[in-house]
Design an enzyme around this catalytic site. Structure first.
Site, mmCIF file in Angstrom:
data_model
loop_
_atom_site.group_PDB
_atom_site.id
_atom_site.type_symbol
_atom_site.label_atom_id
_atom_site.label_comp_id
_atom_site.label_asym_id
_atom_site.label_seq_id
_atom_site.Cartn_x
_atom_site.Cartn_y
_atom_site.Cartn_z
ATOM 1 N N PHE B 242 0.813 -1.227 0.000
ATOM 2 C CA PHE B 242 0.000 0.000 0.000
ATOM 3 C C PHE B 242 0.835 1.261 0.000
ATOM 4 O O PHE B 242 0.374 2.313 0.430
ATOM 5 C CB PHE B 242 -0.974 0.018 1.190
ATOM 6 N N ILE B 468 2.640 -5.989 -5.846
ATOM 7 C CA ILE B 468 2.295 -5.944 -4.422
ATOM 8 C C ILE B 468 0.893 -6.500 -4.202
ATOM 9 O O ILE B 468 0.359 -6.424 -3.100
ATOM 10 C CB ILE B 468 2.411 -4.516 -3.856
ATOM 11 N N ILE B 627 -10.150 -1.682 -19.487
ATOM 12 C CA ILE B 627 -9.889 -2.550 -18.338
ATOM 13 C C ILE B 627 -9.226 -3.814 -18.881
ATOM 14 O O ILE B 627 -9.828 -4.592 -19.613
ATOM 15 C CB ILE B 627 -11.198 -2.871 -17.600
ATOM 16 N N ASN B 629 -7.997 -6.484 -17.259
ATOM 17 C CA ASN B 629 -8.532 -7.713 -16.673
ATOM 18 C C ASN B 629 -9.679 -7.347 -15.733
ATOM 19 O O ASN B 629 -9.465 -6.744 -14.679
ATOM 20 C CB ASN B 629 -7.421 -8.452 -15.910
ATOM 21 N N THR B 632 -9.288 -9.027 -11.980
ATOM 22 C CA THR B 632 -8.331 -8.440 -11.036
ATOM 23 C C THR B 632 -8.639 -6.955 -10.805
ATOM 24 O O THR B 632 -8.435 -6.439 -9.710
ATOM 25 C CB THR B 632 -6.876 -8.622 -11.504
ATOM 26 N N GLY B 700 -4.558 3.852 -14.880
ATOM 27 C CA GLY B 700 -4.422 3.103 -13.629
ATOM 28 C C GLY B 700 -5.672 3.175 -12.781
ATOM 29 O O GLY B 700 -6.498 4.076 -12.937
ATOM 30 N N GLU B 703 -5.257 3.484 -7.152
ATOM 31 C CA GLU B 703 -5.470 4.579 -6.191
ATOM 32 C C GLU B 703 -6.926 5.049 -6.186
ATOM 33 O O GLU B 703 -7.511 5.233 -5.115
ATOM 34 C CB GLU B 703 -4.562 5.780 -6.498
#
Ligand SMILES: Cc1cc2nc3c(=O)[nH]c(=O)nc-3n(C[C@H](O)[C@H](O)[C@H](O)COP(=O)(O)OP(=O)(O)OC[C@H]3O[C@@H](n4cnc5c(N)ncnc54)[C@H](O)[C@@H]3O)c2cc1C
Ligand code: SF4
Lengths: 328, 736
Positions: B242, B468, B627, B629, B632, B700, B703
């Site tokens: 994170f 991560i 998108i 995937n 996920t 992205g 966040e």
């Protein structure tokens, strides 16, 4: 953590003998509290006497009640048919505590003897009279959001964190303990103590004694009982305030009542005066409001826990309403 | 047959799912190397001052102890030339110098490390180290030091003004309020630490918990002044971060020093309470927002001030006031950001850094304004939608936030929202609906990927990226499968090794855009080479017009003119075809404003007398371009929503300022949501390609998954109860 010796006891007698030989030894049952305290350096026994396999894990019907072996697991008691049928308040309180994993490991005796969750008690660099008498109380002028509003002393304002014990004290339980001189029985109301000037002493169990069982008398509180726990998240959090409420009703009239609070004092906080006042009253929001007001007599808050002065009575009203079946 | 789930836009399961659920995935602390010994830190017990003396004798003679390392005896670190804390690599460096001198900058700062042959022995011996200090008075409280705020050096956080200053004050309808974000600690499940093994005087191998192996490599090379190639970093799996692993922490350098001292590999795993003190946090932030509008809802002005907790030895900043400058069309905007130096560890980005904190203030204030205007909060936002970015005066690369409002409103049942706060009950509970917007820069950085097509028809792609948790490897396999027309099980993506080509840190939601572009380009280059090697028939056609399917390339018109990749290699007598491609952002960042957007909707129940809040339903909508995937990405959005529930209702790390020590530094007292706190979370995607950002059109979303969730809940709580809570977390005590 300091290196320690480990022995396993097979009988209550051998456990007590091992303890007598080595006064700095401690019993370990489920270990869910003790091991954490050892890891944080709060306690550092030279020897652990494992009592988890003592044959004290039966839940037995006895004349006029039930006897719960001290080694019974929290989950075992919560799922026991007899308990669910006759003392549902206890099962509710147990299920409100900790997490499923912990309840599968924690014992009844260990639950009663779990130490406070006061952050100053856990941090060996902080002052704390309970951990190290004479060092002062870090919480009194510190972060005391979780702390007591009843029965505090200038030496300690911690709360006893157990849920189970709140139900047990309400249900007139008694603690059966065994020591070198044999067995004795302590009423649950007298088992835990207020901090006074000896905050290091949580309870009245002798240093050389072992809890062997908890007994509960038969009770009329099978229908109208509710354990309400208010906490910061939906599960797996200690109570801000909790209330065990049980009513014996005749129609709408209260024949008898049992009421206790958790998260407000150094011991599970039984409200016998309020119980008496409820007898003969008709169930209603107003009756319960009155009871809640009475319950708060003598409450005193600190910097961060003043909200409990309002949350506690609100929770009492709510718990009594749930117990009585008065839904909003 | 082509499996759509294995391609861009599919719902492919994680490529490493089996490794993770069977325990076969190996995390840094699980590595065992011969001769390994264990380090345990000794934390300072004062908040500020100097160490007068350190008694290590008892610890040194405890069983199994090899050394007690401190400023008194630590090997010299070549980079520590001055006594000032090092400020290498813009806050990515180790910052505080490990065991350099006797200064104490914060409570819990490591002052020594015990190295022993077992972890338990090292732990015990660490408890025997005692220090005498010269104490100085300390300051850890933000509230009482707000006047000590200083303007940061960071260019992007200088005072900003568009139009007139504080113009909101002149508006017919206005709100001015303060919002408080407490300190939050990342607390991923995996504890932080490192395993360090010197292979020679200037050669080292480490197993790390890092969000960038190349970053860790660079910092270690800089600190010890050894060649970068001589630093190998392994970090294939990370058990959550994170943001906390976006830098090398002093205790990592300390471990490397310890390994040097004892001439054996040393492993350090810090404790949960040390996760609070020495590995960063989301900074405690006091904000004020002033916002004014005309009666029709048009914004007149917005002002946003933030005072942010910081350490006393380096500067940390995050974009707390950033979105206020561009998210809405307002002719007048000014923002102010101040860092308040205190005697604590330096913060580090925590998911949705800055923006999550800023959104709590801005999006709460807009909600407050909507009631003052008697206007639906969605209508108010729609009314102030900017057709282009008002900060940079650039067109959006893509912005479908209005569509996201609509999608979310329909899904949550926005029409059921009580118009009057505190007016509707369900099962004895007040019900309320709330929403809020989130945004985060759609970043892209340079990255390189190496692709090897083998004679057996399998494809191996490598890049020094991190994962991560979002499922990086999975997305990369899908991108490769799409370009190459190959089944996913023939493709392997490897990451987390410094031996692989360069990839940036995994932070700022940029991995798919950056590393994904490199994978895309490497595969495109492979295709090109395959066609060139394929013989005349296909060579004449344009590379782009050919069809790549089932490991073969063929003419779009003539199905029989097809050739397998393996056949091409065979005919050319090639054991393997390899390309390495660097992908970089171009000029698009100068031409377009590139942001991802999210909209969070929630329905809450609030108990009228106990103040308990339950989120009953959450809808998270993302406008994050293509998108890659859906599975996920949904998981990411859900995880962010869960984090947002924690932020809104539970998380708060408390310091007793008299001592400068955390008071709830374990997971029993620092609350994060448990399953029982989490309702059904519906995730919706606008799923429209961003035409400019990168070849996939993906922005992205790591966040934006959390940004806006906390204010959505605060707004719903207001709608339910009529109580505006401006200080997180919204615990029962604040509502009764
Ligand atoms: C994260 C977390 C959350 C929790 N949340 C809750 C909660 O919400 N509500 C709640 O009620 N509890 C909660 N608990 C506490 C939990 O209920 C106790 O840890 C548990 O009941 C202790 O039982 P044990 O058998 O593991 O005791 P141990 O840890 O084995 O022992 C505790 C103490 O009791 C002594 N002891 C044990 N048995 C006996 C005996 N028969 N005679 C004499 N001495 C004895 C031991 O010497 C030791 O000092 C939580 C615990 C954790 C770790
Ligand atoms: S409240 Fe009791 S346990 Fe807490 S610091 Fe004070 S003395 Fe210690």
């Amino acid at each position: 953590m300091k290196a320690f010796q480990y022995v396993r006891a097979n009988t209550a007698k051998s456990a007590l003998e091992a303890l007598a030989k080595d006064p700095s030894a401690q019993f370990i049952a489920g270990g869910t509290n003790l091991v954490d305290l050892m890891k944080r350096g709060v306690t550092a026994p030279d020897k652990l006497i494992d009592i988890s396999r003592l044959p004290l894990n039966k839940i037995e019907k006895v004349a006029n009640g039930v006897r719960i072996g001290a080694m019974s697991l929290n989950s075992q008691v919560a799922d026991d048919k007899l308990i669910l049928e006759k003392w549902p308040l206890l099962a509710q309180a147990l299920n409100a505590g900790a997490s499923a994993q912990l309840r599968n490991k924690a014992t009844v005796g260990g639950n009663m003897l779990q130490r406070t969750r006061c952050g100053y008690f856990y941090d060996t660099e902080m002052p704390c009279n309970k951990r190290q008498p004479g060092t002062g109380c870090g919480a009194k002028e510190g972060y005391n959001r979780m702390h007591a509003i009843f029965g505090t002393s200038e030496h300690c304002i911690a709360v006893h964190p157990s849920d189970m014990c709140v139900a047990l004290v309400a249900l007139d339980a008694a603690v059966v303990v065994q020591g070198p001189k044999g067995e004795r029985t302590i009423p649950f109301t007298e088992f835990h103590r207020l901090p006074g000037d000896r905050p290091e002493k949580d309870n009245t169990l002798g240093k050389d004694e072992l809890i062997v069982a908890v007994t509960l008398p038969d009770s009329p509180y099978t229908q109208h009982a509710h354990y309400l726990k208010v906490r910061d998240r939906a599960s797996y959090a200690f109570a801000l305030v909790s209330v065990a409420a049980a009513l014996e009703l005749e129609g709408k009239t209260i024949k008898s009542a049992r009421l206790a609070m958790g998260g407000v004092a150094h011991k599970p906080w039984r409200l016998q005066e309020v119980e008496k006042a409820l007898v003969g009253k008709t169930v209603s929001e107003a009756t319960f409001q009155q009871a809640a007001q009475q319950a708060m007599a003598g409450a005193r808050a600190f910097e961060y826990n003043a909200f409990k002065l309002k949350l506690a009575p609100n929770t009492i009203v709510e718990a009594l309403k749930m117990a009585a079946g008065l839904t909003a | 047959m082509k499996n759509k789930d294995e391609r861009i836009g599919g719902r492919m399961s994680r490529v490493d799912a089996q490794l993770k659920v069977t325990g076969a995935a190996k995390y840094f602390a699980e590595f065992e190397v011969p001769n390994l010994v264990y380090g345990v830190l000794v934390p300072s017990t004062i908040t500020k001052g100097t160490i007068k003396s350190l008694d290590t004798k008892k610890a040194e003679s405890a069983p199994g102890v090899l050394a007690v390392l401190s400023y008194l005896n630590a090997p010299k670190t070549p980079a520590y030339q001055t006594d000032e804390p090092s400020k290498t690599s813009s806050g990515r460096g180790p910052g505080m110098k490990a065991f350099h001198d006797n200064k104490v900058y914060f409570n819990g700062q490591p002052i020594a490390m015990v190295v022993a042959n077992t972890f338990e022995r090292a732990t015990y011996a660490a408890s025997l180290v005692t220090a005498q200090y010269e104490k100085s008075s300390h300051q850890t409280e933000l509230k009482s030091n707000l006047d000590k705020g200083i303007t940061p050096k960071s260019k992007s956080l200088q005072d900003y003004q568009r139009g007139k200053k504080d113009a909101y004050q002149t508006a017919p309808v206005k709100i001015e309020a303060e919002y408080i974000q407490p300190t939050e600690v990342h607390n991923p499940m995996e504890l932080h630490g490192i395993l360090a093994q010197w292979e020679g005087p200037d050669k080292i191998t480490v197993y790390a918990k890092t969000q960038g192996v190349k970053m860790t490599q660079q910092v270690i090379a800089d600190t010890f002044k050894i060649p970068k190639e001589n630093v190998s970093v392994h970090s294939q799996f990370v058990g959550g971060a994170f943001g906390m692993s976006l830098r090398v922490w002093p205790h990592e350098i300390a471990t490397i020093l310890a390994a040097q001292k004892v001439q054996r590999p040393v492993k350090l795993v810090i404790t949960r309470d040390q996760m609070f003190t020495i590995a960063g946090y989301r900074p405690h932030t006091h904000q004020k927002v002033g916002i004014g509008a005309n009666k029709d809802g048009k914004f007149v002005g917005i002002s946003h001030w933030a005072n942010v907790q910081n350490s006393n030895y380096e500067e940390f900043t995050e974009a707390t006031v950033g979105m206020t400058r561009f998210l809405y069309r307002s002719p007048n905007v000014n923002t102010t950001y101040r860092v308040v130096p205190l005697d604590i560890c330096t913060p580090i980005p925590m998911r949705g850094p800055g923006e999550a904190t800023g959104a709590f203030a801005l999006e709460s204030a807009i909600d407050e304004l909507s009631y003052a205007l008697n206007m639906d909060p969605i209508d108010l936002r729609m009314k102030n939608y900017p057709e282009k970015d008002p900060e940079q005066d650039l067109p959006w690369s893509s912005n479908h936030v209005r569509e996201a409002y609509q999608l979310g409103a329909d899904k949550i049942g926005w029409s059921n929202r009580p118009k009057e706060p505190r007016s509707k009950k369900e099962n004895g509970m007040w019900i309320g609906y709330g929403m809020a917007t989130g945004t985060f820069g759609a970043h892209r950085r340079e990255a390189t990927a190496r692709a090897q097509l083998k004679a057996d028809g399998t494809l191996l792609i490598q890049s020094a990226a991190s994962d991560i948790g979002p499922g990086t490897g999975t997305a990369m396999v899908q991108i490769a499968a799409e370009v190459m027309g190959m089944p996913a099980d023939q493709i392997k993506f490897e990451l987390g090794e410094t031996a692989f080509p360069y990839a940036p840190i995994q932070g700022g939601s940029a991995t798919v855009a950056s590393v994904g572009s490199a994978v895309h380009e490497a595969c495109m280059a492979l295709r090109q080479q395959l066609v060139e090697l394929s013989g005349n028939a296909l060579k004449k056609a344009k590379v782009d017009t050919l069809v790549y399917e089932e490991g073969r390339v063929r003419s779009p018109t003539d199905r029989s003119a097809s050739i397998a990749y393996t056949e091409i290699l065979k005919r050319n007598n090639l054991p393997m075809l390899e390309v390495t491609k660097e992908a970089k952002p171009g000029e698009e960042g100068k031409k377009f404003a590139m942001y991802s957007f999210s909209v969070h909707f929630v329905k809450v129940h609030v108990h009228p007398t106990t103040g308990v809040v339950r989120v009953k339903h959450a809808v998270a909508v993302a406008d994050a371009g293509t998108i890659v995937n859906h599975k996920t990405a949904s998981s990411q959005m859900m995880g962010g929503a869960v984090g947002g529930i924690g932020m809104a209702l539970q998380e708060e790390a408390v310091i007793d300022h008299r001592y400068g020590r955390y008071i709830n530094n374990d997971l029993a007292n620092y609350h994060v949501p448990v399953n029982a706190d989490i309702p059904d979370i519906d995730v919706l995607f606008v799923d429209k390609k961003d035409p400019y950002i990168n070849p996939m059109g993906a922005k992205g979303l790591g966040e934006i998954a959390i940004i806006g969730m906390a204010p959505a809940i605060a707004n719903a709580v207001y709608n339910a109860t009529g109580k505006r809570i401006r200080e997180l977390p919204i615990t029962p005590d604040k509502l009764i």
